[in-house]
Write a protein that holds these residues in place. Structure first.
Motif, PDB file in Angstrom:
ATOM      1  N   ALA A   1       6.356  -5.971  -5.047  1.00  0.00           N
ATOM      2  CA  ALA A   1       7.389  -6.177  -4.033  1.00  0.00           C
ATOM      3  C   ALA A   1       6.773  -6.488  -2.674  1.00  0.00           C
ATOM      4  O   ALA A   1       7.189  -7.421  -1.971  1.00  0.00           O
ATOM      5  N   GLY A   2       5.761  -5.713  -2.284  1.00  0.00           N
ATOM      6  CA  GLY A   2       5.108  -5.942  -0.995  1.00  0.00           C
ATOM      7  C   GLY A   2       4.373  -7.259  -0.953  1.00  0.00           C
ATOM      8  O   GLY A   2       4.417  -7.985   0.060  1.00  0.00           O
ATOM      9  N   ILE A   3       3.692  -7.619  -2.047  1.00  0.00           N
ATOM     10  CA  ILE A   3       2.984  -8.900  -2.091  1.00  0.00           C
ATOM     11  C   ILE A   3       3.975 -10.057  -2.026  1.00  0.00           C
ATOM     12  O   ILE A   3       3.730 -11.073  -1.364  1.00  0.00           O
ATOM     13  N   ALA A   4       5.102  -9.908  -2.708  1.00  0.00           N
ATOM     14  CA  ALA A   4       6.123 -10.958  -2.667  1.00  0.00           C
ATOM     15  C   ALA A   4       6.639 -11.152  -1.245  1.00  0.00           C
ATOM     16  O   ALA A   4       6.812 -12.285  -0.775  1.00  0.00           O
ATOM     17  N   GLU A   5       6.899 -10.060  -0.530  1.00  0.00           N
ATOM     18  CA  GLU A   5       7.325 -10.154   0.869  1.00  0.00           C
ATOM     19  C   GLU A   5       6.295 -10.897   1.699  1.00  0.00           C
ATOM     20  O   GLU A   5       6.631 -11.779   2.499  1.00  0.00           O
ATOM     21  N   ALA A   6       5.036 -10.549   1.503  1.00  0.00           N
ATOM     22  CA  ALA A   6       3.967 -11.163   2.286  1.00  0.00           C
ATOM     23  C   ALA A   6       3.898 -12.665   2.037  1.00  0.00           C
ATOM     24  O   ALA A   6       3.788 -13.466   2.972  1.00  0.00           O
ATOM     25  N   LEU A   7       3.968 -13.077   0.777  1.00  0.00           N
ATOM     26  CA  LEU A   7       3.863 -14.496   0.447  1.00  0.00           C
ATOM     27  C   LEU A   7       5.076 -15.285   0.942  1.00  0.00           C
ATOM     28  O   LEU A   7       4.934 -16.412   1.435  1.00  0.00           O
TER      29      LEU A   7
ATOM     30  N   PHE B   1       0.827  -1.209   0.000  1.00  0.00           N
ATOM     31  CA  PHE B   1       0.000   0.000   0.000  1.00  0.00           C
ATOM     32  C   PHE B   1       0.861   1.260   0.000  1.00  0.00           C
ATOM     33  O   PHE B   1       0.483   2.279  -0.609  1.00  0.00           O
ATOM     34  N   GLU B   2       1.999   1.209   0.678  1.00  0.00           N
ATOM     35  CA  GLU B   2       2.892   2.361   0.641  1.00  0.00           C
ATOM     36  C   GLU B   2       3.418   2.591  -0.774  1.00  0.00           C
ATOM     37  O   GLU B   2       3.530   3.743  -1.238  1.00  0.00           O
ATOM     38  N   SER B   3       3.730   1.509  -1.480  1.00  0.00           N
ATOM     39  CA  SER B   3       4.197   1.637  -2.863  1.00  0.00           C
ATOM     40  C   SER B   3       3.107   2.195  -3.762  1.00  0.00           C
ATOM     41  O   SER B   3       3.363   3.026  -4.649  1.00  0.00           O
ATOM     42  N   MET B   4       1.857   1.767  -3.516  1.00  0.00           N
ATOM     43  CA  MET B   4       0.729   2.302  -4.285  1.00  0.00           C
ATOM     44  C   MET B   4       0.589   3.802  -4.047  1.00  0.00           C
ATOM     45  O   MET B   4       0.335   4.573  -4.978  1.00  0.00           O
TER      46      MET B   4
END
Length: 235
Positions: free
Chosen positions: A165-171, A149-152
């Motif tokens: 990038a954030g989704i990859a970290e989460a997964l 969300f910060e990247s968005m």
């Protein structure tokens, strides 16, 4: 975006890297505990078998006092430590049949409890890792979504490139948390089952020892009647 392990690590934020490092340490700790406990368990089982064989041979004479005086070495195993303490209590109270049974029973019970507690050493760490690793991974998941969300917000759009990038970290942190927890649960259940089985062995051996001792005392008034060593064989 590079989705290799090295690429994902380099693109992770500080918080995600901290979560991954914590999960890695938890995994290593659970692995070390599992290997150490397996080594100790199999070694103690082997020593217990040797002790019971030696005790059986000494009891073939039918004289419990001679068996109690025998030397069985230093490595006795869990069964050996329990029964040797019972033999010691019998030796110290051999001339007082009225108190022999009670003293031996207390000694067997105390040492049996100590052995079970020693066997459980490290299992608490496995249980902790198994129960907390998914939540640590979930914490990384939440922070990965926050990063997305910060990247968005910075990009001003919701495109895939902005949130990948954030989704990859989460997964990655979610998957790693599960990969750490699942083996820890399996290792804990395996070791706990082994401990429960040995607790039954110790209880049965102690009870059979007391039963035979009681029969000898009641029959002769002293524990020198023929003994039945096969009753003490490990289950």
């Amino acid at each position: 975006m590079d989705f290799s392990l090295v690429g994902l690590w380099l693109q992770m934020g500080p918080f995600a890297k901290t979560v991954v490092a914590a999960l890695t340490l938890m995994s290593l700790a659970s692995l070390l505990v599992f290997v150490e406990r397996l080594t100790v368990f199999f070694t103690h089982k082997h020593h217990s078998s040797l002790f019971l064989s030696a005790l059986e041979k000494n009891l073939e004479t039918g004289n419990l006092s001679l068996a109690a005086q025998a030397h069985y070495g230093k490595n006795l195993g869990y069964a050996g430590r329990v029964l040797s303490l019972g033999l010691k209590a019998f030796r110290e109270n051999a001339h007082h049949p009225e108190t022999t049974m009670e003293s031996v029973a207390r000694s067997l019970e105390r040492q049996g409890a100590r052995e079970i507690q020693q066997m459980k050493r490290g299992l608490g760490l496995l249980a902790t890792v198994a129960s907390t690793a998914p939540f640590v991974g979930l914490l990384g998941t939440v922070m990965g979504i926050v990063t997305a969300f910060e990247s968005m917000a910075k990009e001003g759009s919701g495109g895939l490139g902005a949130v990948s990038a954030g989704i990859a970290e989460a997964l990655v942190t979610t998957a790693l948390g599960l990969l750490v927890a699942i083996p820890a649960v399996m290792a804990y259940n395996c070791l706990q089952t082994w401990v429960d089985a040995r607790a039954v062995d110790i209880a049965e051996s102690s009870n059979e020892f007391l039963e035979v001792l009681c029969q000898n005392i009641q029959k002769e008034g002293h524990p020198h009647a023929p003994f039945q060593p096969e009753k003490l064989r490990e289950k």
